[in-house]
Scaffold this active site. Structure first.
Site, mmCIF file in Angstrom:
data_model
loop_
_atom_site.group_PDB
_atom_site.id
_atom_site.type_symbol
_atom_site.label_atom_id
_atom_site.label_comp_id
_atom_site.label_asym_id
_atom_site.label_seq_id
_atom_site.Cartn_x
_atom_site.Cartn_y
_atom_site.Cartn_z
ATOM 1 N N HIS A 34 21.684 54.588 41.839
ATOM 2 C CA HIS A 34 21.028 55.053 40.617
ATOM 3 C C HIS A 34 21.826 54.635 39.405
ATOM 4 O O HIS A 34 23.046 54.531 39.453
ATOM 5 C CB HIS A 34 20.821 56.576 40.645
ATOM 6 C CG HIS A 34 22.073 57.368 40.855
ATOM 7 N ND1 HIS A 34 22.631 57.528 42.105
ATOM 8 C CD2 HIS A 34 22.877 58.035 39.990
ATOM 9 C CE1 HIS A 34 23.725 58.276 42.006
ATOM 10 N NE2 HIS A 34 23.905 58.584 40.729
ATOM 11 N N HIS A 40 22.398 55.566 35.340
ATOM 12 C CA HIS A 40 22.190 56.556 34.283
ATOM 13 C C HIS A 40 21.920 55.805 32.988
ATOM 14 O O HIS A 40 22.697 54.922 32.614
ATOM 15 C CB HIS A 40 23.459 57.387 34.054
ATOM 16 C CG HIS A 40 23.933 58.158 35.246
ATOM 17 N ND1 HIS A 40 23.814 59.529 35.326
ATOM 18 C CD2 HIS A 40 24.545 57.777 36.396
ATOM 19 C CE1 HIS A 40 24.349 59.946 36.481
ATOM 20 N NE2 HIS A 40 24.799 58.909 37.144
ATOM 21 N N HIS A 89 15.775 53.033 49.907
ATOM 22 C CA HIS A 89 17.073 53.708 50.010
ATOM 23 C C HIS A 89 18.198 52.682 50.119
ATOM 24 O O HIS A 89 18.295 51.959 51.106
ATOM 25 C CB HIS A 89 17.129 54.669 51.197
ATOM 26 C CG HIS A 89 18.448 55.379 51.265
ATOM 27 N ND1 HIS A 89 18.702 56.527 50.546
ATOM 28 C CD2 HIS A 89 19.602 55.059 51.894
ATOM 29 C CE1 HIS A 89 19.958 56.900 50.763
ATOM 30 N NE2 HIS A 89 20.523 56.018 51.571
ATOM 31 N N HIS A 117 22.344 57.475 46.740
ATOM 32 C CA HIS A 117 21.156 56.616 46.626
ATOM 33 C C HIS A 117 21.368 55.891 45.298
ATOM 34 O O HIS A 117 21.513 56.563 44.251
ATOM 35 C CB HIS A 117 19.870 57.467 46.620
ATOM 36 C CG HIS A 117 18.601 56.680 46.509
ATOM 37 N ND1 HIS A 117 17.558 56.800 47.410
ATOM 38 C CD2 HIS A 117 18.189 55.770 45.588
ATOM 39 C CE1 HIS A 117 16.567 55.999 47.058
ATOM 40 N NE2 HIS A 117 16.928 55.367 45.940
HETATM 41 P P1 5GP Z 1 26.159 60.616 40.131
HETATM 42 O O1 5GP Z 1 27.231 61.593 39.832
HETATM 43 O O2 5GP Z 1 25.897 60.474 41.604
HETATM 44 O O3 5GP Z 1 26.347 59.292 39.438
HETATM 45 O O4 5GP Z 1 24.850 61.200 39.465
HETATM 46 C C1 5GP Z 1 23.954 62.041 40.102
HETATM 47 C C2 5GP Z 1 23.079 62.651 39.034
HETATM 48 O O5 5GP Z 1 21.967 63.248 39.650
HETATM 49 C C3 5GP Z 1 23.782 63.733 38.207
HETATM 50 O O6 5GP Z 1 23.797 63.356 36.836
HETATM 51 C C4 5GP Z 1 22.937 64.977 38.468
HETATM 52 O O7 5GP Z 1 22.790 65.802 37.348
HETATM 53 C C5 5GP Z 1 21.618 64.395 38.924
HETATM 54 N N1 5GP Z 1 20.881 65.259 39.834
HETATM 55 C C6 5GP Z 1 21.391 65.943 40.895
HETATM 56 N N2 5GP Z 1 20.415 66.623 41.518
HETATM 57 C C7 5GP Z 1 19.263 66.356 40.831
HETATM 58 C C8 5GP Z 1 17.904 66.788 41.018
HETATM 59 O O8 5GP Z 1 17.550 67.534 41.924
HETATM 60 N N3 5GP Z 1 16.997 66.301 40.110
HETATM 61 C C9 5GP Z 1 17.356 65.465 39.099
HETATM 62 N N4 5GP Z 1 16.383 65.076 38.263
HETATM 63 N N5 5GP Z 1 18.615 65.047 38.915
HETATM 64 C C10 5GP Z 1 19.557 65.482 39.771
HETATM 65 ZN ZN ZN Z 2 17.548 57.666 49.284
#
Ligand code: 5GP
Ligand code: ZN
Length: 114
Positions: free
Chosen positions: A100, A102, A46, A98
């Site tokens: 990540h 894309h 984490h 957390h």
């Molecule tokens: P952020 O906006 O934080 O950069 O991206 C978070 C991403 O996590 C979003 O693209 C969203 O669709 C994805 N996401 C949110 N909840 C879940 C989930 O429960 N499972 C998966 N596989 N993706 C998720």
């Molecule tokens: Zn985490």
């Protein structure tokens, strides 16, 4: 970490369509894909996001970067092209605290992003 969605996916407490995993990192399909290929790559550890990275995380971030090409090949976007994005903080729309990345591909991606 308890109550962290991506830690829960890594621990398989919450289902995720995992496409790659090893001892340190995990890659799974985004639940709300923005492109035909939309994979999220995370460290198992984490880390809240880019601004929480520490010196000791250098190796894991390097490992994540080396995984992008592997995933791009697997999803047939290595040649045609793909994009890697990490959102940090509210203005960038970071929704999950957390770290990540894309990986997006499978269509023409506009630039600059909105
Ligand atoms: P952020 O906006 O934080 O950069 O991206 C978070 C991403 O996590 C979003 O693209 C969203 O669709 C994805 N996401 C949110 N909840 C879940 C989930 O429960 N499972 C998966 N596989 N993706 C998720
Ligand atoms: Zn985490």
């Amino acid at each position: 970490m308890k109550n962290c969605l991506f830690c829960q996916i890594a621990a398989k407490e919450v289902p995720g369509e995992i496409v790659y995993e090893d001892d340190d990192i995990l890659a799974f399909k985004d639940i709300n894909p923005m492109a035909p290929v939309h994979i999220l790559i995370i460290p198992r550890k984490h880390i809240s996001g880019i601004t929480s990275l520490k010196e000791e995380d250098k190796e894991i971030v390097g490992k994540i970067y080396l995984t992008f090409s592997k995933i791009a090949r697997e999803f047939s976007v290595y040649q045609c092209g793909f994009r890697v994005i990490a959102n940090s903080g509210p203005d960038a729309g970071q929704a999950v605290d957390h770290l990540h990345f894309h990986l997006l591909g499978g269509r023409t991606l506009s630039w600059p992003p909105g």
